[in-house]
Design a protein around this motif. Structure first.
Motif, PDB file in Angstrom:
ATOM      1  N   UNK A 182       0.833  -1.212   0.000  1.00 21.83           N
ATOM      2  CA  UNK A 182       0.000   0.000   0.000  1.00 21.83           C
ATOM      3  C   UNK A 182       0.867   1.262   0.000  1.00 21.83           C
ATOM      4  N   UNK A 183       1.916   1.284   0.820  1.00 16.27           N
ATOM      5  CA  UNK A 183       2.805   2.459   0.855  1.00 16.27           C
ATOM      6  C   UNK A 183       3.459   2.689  -0.502  1.00 16.27           C
ATOM      7  N   UNK A 184       3.881   1.598  -1.148  1.00 12.63           N
ATOM      8  CA  UNK A 184       4.514   1.731  -2.462  1.00 12.63           C
ATOM      9  C   UNK A 184       3.510   2.258  -3.491  1.00 12.63           C
ATOM     10  N   UNK A 185       2.284   1.759  -3.455  1.00 11.06           N
ATOM     11  CA  UNK A 185       1.261   2.235  -4.389  1.00 11.06           C
ATOM     12  C   UNK A 185       0.966   3.720  -4.175  1.00 11.06           C
ATOM     13  N   UNK A 186       0.928   4.137  -2.926  1.00  7.74           N
ATOM     14  CA  UNK A 186       0.664   5.557  -2.632  1.00  7.74           C
ATOM     15  C   UNK A 186       1.722   6.447  -3.289  1.00  7.74           C
ATOM     16  N   UNK A 187       2.981   6.062  -3.105  1.00  3.35           N
ATOM     17  CA  UNK A 187       4.059   6.855  -3.705  1.00  3.35           C
ATOM     18  C   UNK A 187       3.970   6.835  -5.228  1.00  3.35           C
ATOM     19  N   UNK A 188       3.668   5.687  -5.790  1.00  2.00           N
ATOM     20  CA  UNK A 188       3.597   5.552  -7.242  1.00  2.00           C
ATOM     21  C   UNK A 188       2.473   6.395  -7.826  1.00  2.00           C
ATOM     22  N   UNK A 189       1.322   6.419  -7.164  1.00  2.00           N
ATOM     23  CA  UNK A 189       0.169   7.157  -7.696  1.00  2.00           C
ATOM     24  C   UNK A 189       0.287   8.663  -7.482  1.00  2.00           C
ATOM     25  N   UNK A 190       1.306   9.089  -6.700  1.00  2.00           N
ATOM     26  CA  UNK A 190       1.598  10.526  -6.585  1.00  2.00           C
ATOM     27  C   UNK A 190       2.428  11.025  -7.761  1.00  2.00           C
ATOM     28  N   UNK A 191       3.007  10.098  -8.508  1.00  2.00           N
ATOM     29  CA  UNK A 191       3.851  10.446  -9.654  1.00  2.00           C
ATOM     30  C   UNK A 191       2.996  11.132 -10.721  1.00  2.00           C
ATOM     31  N   UNK A 192       3.408  12.308 -11.218  1.00  2.00           N
ATOM     32  CA  UNK A 192       2.622  13.002 -12.250  1.00  2.00           C
ATOM     33  C   UNK A 192       2.340  12.133 -13.465  1.00  2.00           C
ATOM     34  N   UNK A 193       3.262  11.203 -13.771  1.00  2.00           N
ATOM     35  CA  UNK A 193       3.058  10.353 -14.952  1.00  2.00           C
ATOM     36  C   UNK A 193       1.874   9.405 -14.806  1.00  2.00           C
ATOM     37  N   UNK A 194       1.457   9.113 -13.564  1.00  2.00           N
ATOM     38  CA  UNK A 194       0.345   8.183 -13.364  1.00  2.00           C
ATOM     39  C   UNK A 194      -0.990   8.904 -13.174  1.00  2.00           C
ATOM     40  N   UNK A 195      -0.990  10.234 -13.278  1.00  2.00           N
ATOM     41  CA  UNK A 195      -2.227  11.010 -13.114  1.00  2.00           C
ATOM     42  C   UNK A 195      -3.282  10.508 -14.096  1.00  2.00           C
ATOM     43  N   UNK A 196      -4.491  10.380 -13.612  1.00  2.00           N
ATOM     44  CA  UNK A 196      -5.573   9.901 -14.473  1.00  2.00           C
ATOM     45  C   UNK A 196      -5.793   8.398 -14.381  1.00  2.00           C
ATOM     46  N   UNK A 197      -4.983   7.725 -13.572  1.00  2.00           N
ATOM     47  CA  UNK A 197      -5.176   6.283 -13.373  1.00  2.00           C
ATOM     48  C   UNK A 197      -6.379   6.079 -12.460  1.00  2.00           C
ATOM     49  N   UNK A 198      -7.392   5.382 -12.968  1.00  2.00           N
ATOM     50  CA  UNK A 198      -8.628   5.232 -12.216  1.00  2.00           C
ATOM     51  C   UNK A 198      -8.895   3.799 -11.750  1.00  2.00           C
ATOM     52  N   UNK A 199      -8.090   2.850 -12.256  1.00  2.00           N
ATOM     53  CA  UNK A 199      -8.367   1.447 -11.952  1.00  2.00           C
ATOM     54  C   UNK A 199      -7.104   0.740 -11.482  1.00  2.00           C
ATOM     55  N   UNK A 200      -7.238  -0.051 -10.439  1.00  2.00           N
ATOM     56  CA  UNK A 200      -6.174  -0.957  -9.998  1.00  2.00           C
ATOM     57  C   UNK A 200      -6.656  -2.378 -10.267  1.00  2.00           C
ATOM     58  N   UNK A 201      -5.929  -3.095 -11.093  1.00  2.00           N
ATOM     59  CA  UNK A 201      -6.247  -4.486 -11.391  1.00  2.00           C
ATOM     60  C   UNK A 201      -5.302  -5.384 -10.600  1.00  2.00           C
ATOM     61  N   UNK A 202      -5.856  -6.195  -9.729  1.00  2.00           N
ATOM     62  CA  UNK A 202      -5.047  -7.070  -8.868  1.00  2.00           C
ATOM     63  C   UNK A 202      -5.037  -8.486  -9.448  1.00  2.00           C
ATOM     64  N   UNK A 203      -3.855  -8.941  -9.794  1.00  2.00           N
ATOM     65  CA  UNK A 203      -3.706 -10.277 -10.363  1.00  2.00           C
ATOM     66  C   UNK A 203      -2.599 -11.013  -9.610  1.00  2.00           C
TER      67      UNK A 203
END
Length: 574
Positions: free
Chosen positions: A366-387
């Motif tokens: 969860x902590x890693x995902x939080x940091x990743x989704x703060x990245x400007x390049x990931x802006x607009x990501x609306x879905x997390x697919x868990x596989x």
């Protein structure tokens, strides 16, 4: 490899905890890309679409069994006390992630500390699955030949180039034609699978469709050993581009297993548990299999006590080594008293004790995902697919859903087969990923004229009257740069030294954008590029060398500078 070169794609998903395979023909793929044939593995009451990544070798180091069969065979040997000279390996894939330097002769320790060459162990696993797959495929296509198949082998995206080459060489050693083999990055394969899933509602209608153009989604591939993450955007033509470099860490389901083992060690003491593992392998395996079932079923809302069957042999060993009883040990443990109890061969634990085993891995993810989704390049990501198999854990799914309640979190049916099915899809259409992000800054070592404004004085050397600086990091690719597998870097001219008819160029990587020297602390030597400098008449000249960084594996192409003929050029990271 064109469509005329093969009639079926076969993929081997080599996992830390579980492995499996799948295949589909060109006709299957054209009708439904998700139509992938896999195998059902059985052992006693267990039936699954993957088998354990476990392999057993005889005392002379020849192959004996793989998967559940290897576990059961070793159990029988253990019961008869005939197992001590056998080589038993399980969950060893992470060695390629944890090792500082992987080589062709790297040894691998089995469960009892005995060593065999890692390349042999990996290749025999692949050889077994290849043979099993071919037997099943031949039932459907009796005339099929190995040359009719395109092979795909999955690898974590966070692995380095040496680990990838190691897996390729293991596959070739197992009898797979290297020219017909692709490596698929696990989160990318999962993304290929997810791309075909009906996950979006079309307007105000009730129709559910696949991801539309410009959609951005994050794929969280949670396996046994590693968690691999990638973020993709769907292009207008349906292809995909990577938005941030592949990332993740060693936070897979085996972290929860280790936490359970630590809990058992807290009850019995480490010495007793180690002796139990050594002397009663059959019962140890049964205990861990039972925990695996519980691990998948435990829920965040679980409040009832959870029951485990503890082998009698562990109770007897505890008695023998300590003179006490395990039920008394938990009563004397302030942390466990009242929360863990024993009745006969049953251990009863509060749900809070078992749920706590998930805390470290869920927090890391969860902590890693939080940091990743703060990245400007990931802006607009609306879905997390868990596989991945670990995504089927309701504890992990709930942790991600709770942390990202503003996003849509989807765990598709058969999440544990997403990588495998996606790898088959990737084999049919490996060009669907149009760009990837460089994980490092790559470059070569070179010599430059000393410039006091650019280089520190202590770096200056005098050679044949010239003032030079050596080991300069000549940058080829910058970390974070978007790279296409179809667009090689601009060719650079290199020359062999002295009377040699070939040359070797050292390749380096760095996490810095602008490294200055290849011997800086965080610069990494990753391997050699070997180029043959002879043309078809045996004449030696220089060569124009271009590197291709945007593919799943680093590739090199070279042509003679005098004739324009393509010449042999390879990488060696091992």
């Amino acid at each position: 490899m064109s469509s005329e070169d093969y009639i079926a794609v076969a993929a081997i998903d080599f996992g830390t905890t579980y492995s499996g395979y799948g295949f589909s023909t060109i006709q299957d793929y054209s009708v439904d890309p998700l139509k992938v044939t896999s195998c059902t593995w059985t052992s006693g009451q267990i039936m699954s679409l993957k088998t354990t990544t476990t392999i057993l070798f005889r005392p002379d180091q020849t192959f004996d069994a793989f998967g559940y069969e290897a576990e059961d065979r070793y159990n029988d040997l253990s019961l008869d006390n005939m197992h001590t000279d056998w080589f038993y390996f399980r969950r060893f894939k992470m060695m390629l992630y944890a090792a500082q330097h992987v080589h062709r002769d790297t040894p691998l320790k089995d469960e009892t500390g005995k060593e065999m060459p890692a390349l042999v162990v990996f290749s025999e696993c692949i050889r077994y699955m290849k043979g099993h797959l071919m037997n099943n495929l031949e039932r459907l296509l009796p005339e099929v030949q190995p040359t009719d198949i395109k092979w795909v082998l999955t690898v974590p995206a966070i692995w380095d180039d040496a680990a990838k080459q190691f897996m390729r060489e293991a596959a070739v050693k197992a009898g797979i034609d290297g020219g017909r083999l692709l490596l698929a990055l696990e989160p990318e394969a999962a993304s290929m699978f997810c791309k075909h899933l009906p996950v979006e509602r079309q307007g105000a209608t009730s129709q559910i469709t696949c991801f539309s153009a410009d959609s951005r989604y994050l794929v969280l591939d949670a396996g046994g050993g590693t968690v691999d993450i990638t973020v993709h955007e769907v292009n207008r033509d349906g292809t995909l581009r990577e938005l941030v470099k592949a990332n993740g860490g060693a936070w897979g389901g085996t972290m929860v297993d280790k936490a359970f083992v630590a809990l058992m060690a807290e009850i019995t003491g480490q010495e007793v548990l180690d002796k139990f593992h050594e002397k009663h392998q059959d019962d140890y395996i049964d205990l861990m299999r039972a925990f695996e079932v519980r691990k998948r079923s435990i829920q965040p809302t679980s409040e009832d006590r959870i029951t485990f069957k503890i082998p009698i042999s562990l109770h007897e060993l505890y008695r023998e080594m300590t003179g006490g009883e395990m039920r008394d040990a938990v009563k004397n443990n302030q942390k466990l008293n009242g929360k863990v109890s024993f009745a006969g061969d049953k251990m009863r634990t509060d749900a809070t004790i078992i749920k706590a085993l998930f805390e470290e891995t869920c927090t890391n993810i969860v902590d890693h995902l939080r940091q990743l989704l703060k990245n400007p390049q990931t802006a607009g990501t609306r879905t997390i697919l868990m596989v991945g198999g670990f995504s089927e854990s309701q504890m992990l799914a709930a942790a991600v859903q709770s942390a990202f309640s503003d996003l849509r979190v989807v765990v598709p049916h058969d999440a544990g087969l997403a990588v495998l099915k996606g790898a088959v899809i990737f084999g049919h259409n490996s060009h669907v990923i149009t760009s990837r992000i460089a994980k490092y800054t790559y470059g070569v070592s070179c010599v430059e004229t000393f410039d006091p404004k650019k280089y520190p004085k202590e770096r200056m050397v005098i050679y044949e009257g010239r003032y030079e600086v050596r080991k300069v990091f000549s940058k080829l690719v910058e970390i974070g740069q978007s790279l296409s597998p179809d667009s090689p870097l601009e060719a650079k001219q290199y020359f062999p030294r002295g009377k040699y008819d070939s040359m070797e160029v050292n390749l380096y990587a760095s996490p810095q954008k602008n490294p200055m020297f290849v011997d800086e602390t965080d610069a990494i030597y990753i391997g050699k590029m070997h180029v043959d400098c002879k043309d078809h008449k045996g004449r030696v000249s220089g060569a124009y060398v271009s590197l291709i960084f945007g593919d799943t594996e680093l590739r090199v192409k070279a042509v003679h500078d005098k004739t324009g003929e393509e010449t042999a050029a390879t990488f060696d990271f091992l």
